[in-house]
Design a protein around this motif. Sequence first.
Motif, mmCIF file in Angstrom:
data_model
loop_
_atom_site.group_PDB
_atom_site.id
_atom_site.type_symbol
_atom_site.label_atom_id
_atom_site.label_comp_id
_atom_site.label_asym_id
_atom_site.label_seq_id
_atom_site.Cartn_x
_atom_site.Cartn_y
_atom_site.Cartn_z
ATOM 1 N N ASP A 1 19.546 11.308 37.390
ATOM 2 C CA ASP A 1 21.001 11.117 37.499
ATOM 3 C C ASP A 1 21.717 12.415 37.140
ATOM 4 O O ASP A 1 22.711 12.794 37.768
ATOM 5 C CB ASP A 1 21.481 10.033 36.524
ATOM 6 C CG ASP A 1 20.781 8.712 36.765
ATOM 7 O OD1 ASP A 1 20.896 8.186 37.872
ATOM 8 O OD2 ASP A 1 20.104 8.234 35.850
ATOM 9 N N THR A 2 21.200 13.073 36.124
ATOM 10 C CA THR A 2 21.874 14.269 35.620
ATOM 11 C C THR A 2 21.796 15.416 36.628
ATOM 12 O O THR A 2 22.822 16.045 36.938
ATOM 13 C CB THR A 2 21.255 14.673 34.256
ATOM 14 O OG1 THR A 2 21.452 13.594 33.357
ATOM 15 C CG2 THR A 2 21.903 15.931 33.701
ATOM 16 N N LYS B 1 19.519 22.422 38.433
ATOM 17 C CA LYS B 1 18.234 22.586 37.737
ATOM 18 C C LYS B 1 18.447 23.212 36.351
ATOM 19 O O LYS B 1 17.879 22.749 35.351
ATOM 20 C CB LYS B 1 17.305 23.459 38.593
ATOM 21 C CG LYS B 1 15.965 23.748 37.972
ATOM 22 C CD LYS B 1 15.103 22.507 37.856
ATOM 23 C CE LYS B 1 13.778 22.807 37.177
ATOM 24 N NZ LYS B 1 13.002 21.600 36.916
ATOM 25 N N ASP B 2 19.279 24.253 36.289
ATOM 26 C CA ASP B 2 19.573 24.886 34.991
ATOM 27 C C ASP B 2 20.218 23.887 34.034
ATOM 28 O O ASP B 2 19.912 23.841 32.844
ATOM 29 C CB ASP B 2 20.543 26.062 35.184
ATOM 30 C CG ASP B 2 19.805 27.334 35.535
ATOM 31 O OD1 ASP B 2 18.564 27.320 35.508
ATOM 32 O OD2 ASP B 2 20.480 28.330 35.852
ATOM 33 N N PHE B 3 21.143 23.107 34.596
ATOM 34 C CA PHE B 3 21.890 22.156 33.764
ATOM 35 C C PHE B 3 20.948 21.112 33.154
ATOM 36 O O PHE B 3 20.969 20.846 31.950
ATOM 37 C CB PHE B 3 22.985 21.465 34.596
ATOM 38 C CG PHE B 3 23.899 20.615 33.769
ATOM 39 C CD1 PHE B 3 25.086 21.132 33.265
ATOM 40 C CD2 PHE B 3 23.559 19.300 33.461
ATOM 41 C CE1 PHE B 3 25.924 20.357 32.472
ATOM 42 C CE2 PHE B 3 24.391 18.515 32.664
ATOM 43 C CZ PHE B 3 25.569 19.036 32.179
ATOM 44 N N VAL B 4 20.066 20.537 34.007
ATOM 45 C CA VAL B 4 19.197 19.467 33.500
ATOM 46 C C VAL B 4 18.144 20.028 32.551
ATOM 47 O O VAL B 4 17.765 19.385 31.564
ATOM 48 C CB VAL B 4 18.564 18.654 34.664
ATOM 49 C CG1 VAL B 4 17.412 19.370 35.343
ATOM 50 C CG2 VAL B 4 18.072 17.298 34.167
ATOM 51 N N GLU B 5 17.697 21.238 32.809
ATOM 52 C CA GLU B 5 16.697 21.842 31.934
ATOM 53 C C GLU B 5 17.260 22.025 30.521
ATOM 54 O O GLU B 5 16.591 21.711 29.528
ATOM 55 C CB GLU B 5 16.279 23.188 32.515
ATOM 56 C CG GLU B 5 14.894 23.569 32.102
ATOM 57 C CD GLU B 5 14.465 24.900 32.671
ATOM 58 O OE1 GLU B 5 15.060 25.346 33.680
ATOM 59 O OE2 GLU B 5 13.564 25.487 32.090
ATOM 60 N N ALA B 6 18.477 22.513 30.442
ATOM 61 C CA ALA B 6 19.122 22.681 29.128
ATOM 62 C C ALA B 6 19.271 21.331 28.442
ATOM 63 O O ALA B 6 19.053 21.192 27.234
ATOM 64 C CB ALA B 6 20.487 23.340 29.303
ATOM 65 N N LEU C 1 22.113 11.667 47.855
ATOM 66 C CA LEU C 1 21.466 10.338 47.732
ATOM 67 C C LEU C 1 20.322 10.428 46.724
ATOM 68 O O LEU C 1 19.306 11.084 46.991
ATOM 69 C CB LEU C 1 20.949 9.942 49.123
ATOM 70 C CG LEU C 1 20.539 8.503 49.434
ATOM 71 C CD1 LEU C 1 20.079 8.417 50.889
ATOM 72 C CD2 LEU C 1 19.540 7.882 48.536
ATOM 73 N N ASP C 2 20.509 9.805 45.570
ATOM 74 C CA ASP C 2 19.429 9.704 44.579
ATOM 75 C C ASP C 2 18.813 8.315 44.763
ATOM 76 O O ASP C 2 19.397 7.317 44.350
ATOM 77 C CB ASP C 2 20.015 9.877 43.166
ATOM 78 C CG ASP C 2 18.940 9.871 42.091
ATOM 79 O OD1 ASP C 2 17.740 9.898 42.438
ATOM 80 O OD2 ASP C 2 19.293 9.835 40.897
ATOM 81 N N GLY D 1 22.286 6.184 34.879
ATOM 82 C CA GLY D 1 23.257 5.549 35.756
ATOM 83 C C GLY D 1 24.629 6.199 35.692
ATOM 84 O O GLY D 1 24.763 7.404 35.466
ATOM 85 N N ILE D 2 25.633 5.364 35.894
ATOM 86 C CA ILE D 2 27.011 5.859 35.969
ATOM 87 C C ILE D 2 27.424 6.597 34.694
ATOM 88 O O ILE D 2 28.174 7.571 34.744
ATOM 89 C CB ILE D 2 27.960 4.681 36.286
ATOM 90 C CG1 ILE D 2 27.823 4.354 37.788
ATOM 91 C CG2 ILE D 2 29.405 5.000 35.922
ATOM 92 C CD1 ILE D 2 28.658 3.214 38.272
ATOM 93 N N MET D 3 26.905 6.167 33.553
ATOM 94 C CA MET D 3 27.274 6.824 32.291
ATOM 95 C C MET D 3 26.769 8.276 32.281
ATOM 96 O O MET D 3 27.509 9.193 31.935
ATOM 97 C CB MET D 3 26.689 6.064 31.096
ATOM 98 C CG MET D 3 27.438 4.803 30.735
ATOM 99 S SD MET D 3 27.344 3.534 32.024
ATOM 100 C CE MET D 3 28.228 2.220 31.221
ATOM 101 N N ALA D 4 25.514 8.474 32.672
ATOM 102 C CA ALA D 4 24.976 9.844 32.721
ATOM 103 C C ALA D 4 25.701 10.660 33.789
ATOM 104 O O ALA D 4 25.987 11.845 33.592
ATOM 105 C CB ALA D 4 23.480 9.805 33.017
ATOM 106 N N ASP D 5 26.005 10.012 34.910
ATOM 107 C CA ASP D 5 26.690 10.718 35.998
ATOM 108 C C ASP D 5 28.041 11.258 35.527
ATOM 109 O O ASP D 5 28.367 12.426 35.740
ATOM 110 C CB ASP D 5 26.929 9.762 37.182
ATOM 111 C CG ASP D 5 25.641 9.311 37.848
ATOM 112 O OD1 ASP D 5 24.609 9.979 37.656
ATOM 113 O OD2 ASP D 5 25.675 8.295 38.563
ATOM 114 N N MET D 6 28.831 10.385 34.907
ATOM 115 C CA MET D 6 30.195 10.790 34.534
ATOM 116 C C MET D 6 30.200 11.837 33.416
ATOM 117 O O MET D 6 31.019 12.744 33.411
ATOM 118 C CB MET D 6 31.032 9.565 34.171
ATOM 119 C CG MET D 6 31.227 8.644 35.370
ATOM 120 S SD MET D 6 32.310 7.234 35.096
ATOM 121 C CE MET D 6 33.919 7.924 35.458
ATOM 122 N N LYS D 7 29.244 11.702 32.476
ATOM 123 C CA LYS D 7 29.158 12.721 31.408
ATOM 124 C C LYS D 7 28.810 14.074 32.015
ATOM 125 O O LYS D 7 29.357 15.109 31.636
ATOM 126 C CB LYS D 7 28.081 12.337 30.391
ATOM 127 C CG LYS D 7 28.454 11.180 29.502
ATOM 128 C CD LYS D 7 27.277 10.843 28.582
ATOM 129 C CE LYS D 7 27.391 9.423 28.072
ATOM 130 N NZ LYS D 7 26.317 9.043 27.174
#
Length: 275
Positions: free
Chosen positions: A217-218, A241-246, A108-109, A23-29
Amino acid sequence: MSEINSFPQTLTIAGTDSGGGAGIMADMKTMQECGAFSTAVIVAVTAQNTLGVQDFQALDPKLINEQFSSINGDFKIRACKTGMLADAEHVSIVVDNLKKYDFGPLVLDPVMIAKGGAQLLSDEGINTIKNDLVKLSELITPNIPEAERLADCEIKNKDDMLLAAKKIKEMGAKNVLIKGGHSESLEVNDLVLLDDESHFWMKSKRVDTIRTHGTGDTISSAIVSRLALGDDMKSAILYGKDFVEAAIKNTIQVGHGHGPLNHWAYNAGGNNNEI
Ligand SMILES: Nc1ncnc2c1ncn2[C@@H]1O[C@H](COP(=O)(O)OP(=O)(O)OP(=O)(O)O)[C@@H](O)[C@H]1O
Ligand SMILES: Cc1ncc(COP(=O)(O)O)c(N)n1
């Protein structure tokens, strides 16, 4: 002299996660790590941890409208996203505000069901997303079960994914990303169907872990951040994709269940992508 609001700013419109992983916590981080300043409209509050969602409540519409107004009155939002929207009434409130204010391109997720099984969007809410919100989106990012619901079809293989993406694009989304995390295969295949009708696949090895809370979310928040920083859609998606994979590969040990991702990993050089 630097201009007020020259720094890239983003907005997430979603639910909170008291457990900090989604949610919002993962989004903002994520947005912080991707170099954007993030703001938030809280639509719902969940009581949640890595074991599941224990309870949630959507906020009073008046307070939601006021949050939109507060953000519009002070910031220059360059790109935004939606996540958990709870029910049809709240989807409509979000639609009205997105028509009223310019917050840049919308990712839109279409969050429907949490990893632990809790329903975060009512059936009527799904219809309101299909009828009213999809057409406002620059990019929609369903996972496989969400794409099946939106396109009203079964997804068993990559051909089915492409067919579903085309159907969702016909509903009015400019670009479509169907995330492959929920497939059974050892490879994870994400499909991107672009505005110009071309498509490509993003392939990675499946990481054998249950610590995948907030993956959707990430990736969507990383994409929003890069759009706010000026990337074109394709570059922003590849970065996401690179970001979430890491963040998935470099597990951190938090909680007893579907643990959160490692949002520091990408900037710490943690994505040694072999495929
Ligand atoms: N076990 C895994 N190994 C590698 N990549 C994964 C894994 N699980 C998910 N991903 C990747 O994470 C991203 C999000 O996909 P996923 O299908 O999990 O989204 P989601 O279900 O919406 O996530 P969530 O509901 O947890 O926020 C995609 O790029 C997907 O390929
Ligand atoms: C507030 C909120 N938003 C989104 C999710 C989806 O994340 P996941 O599927 O990993 O549970 C969630 N659990 N909670």
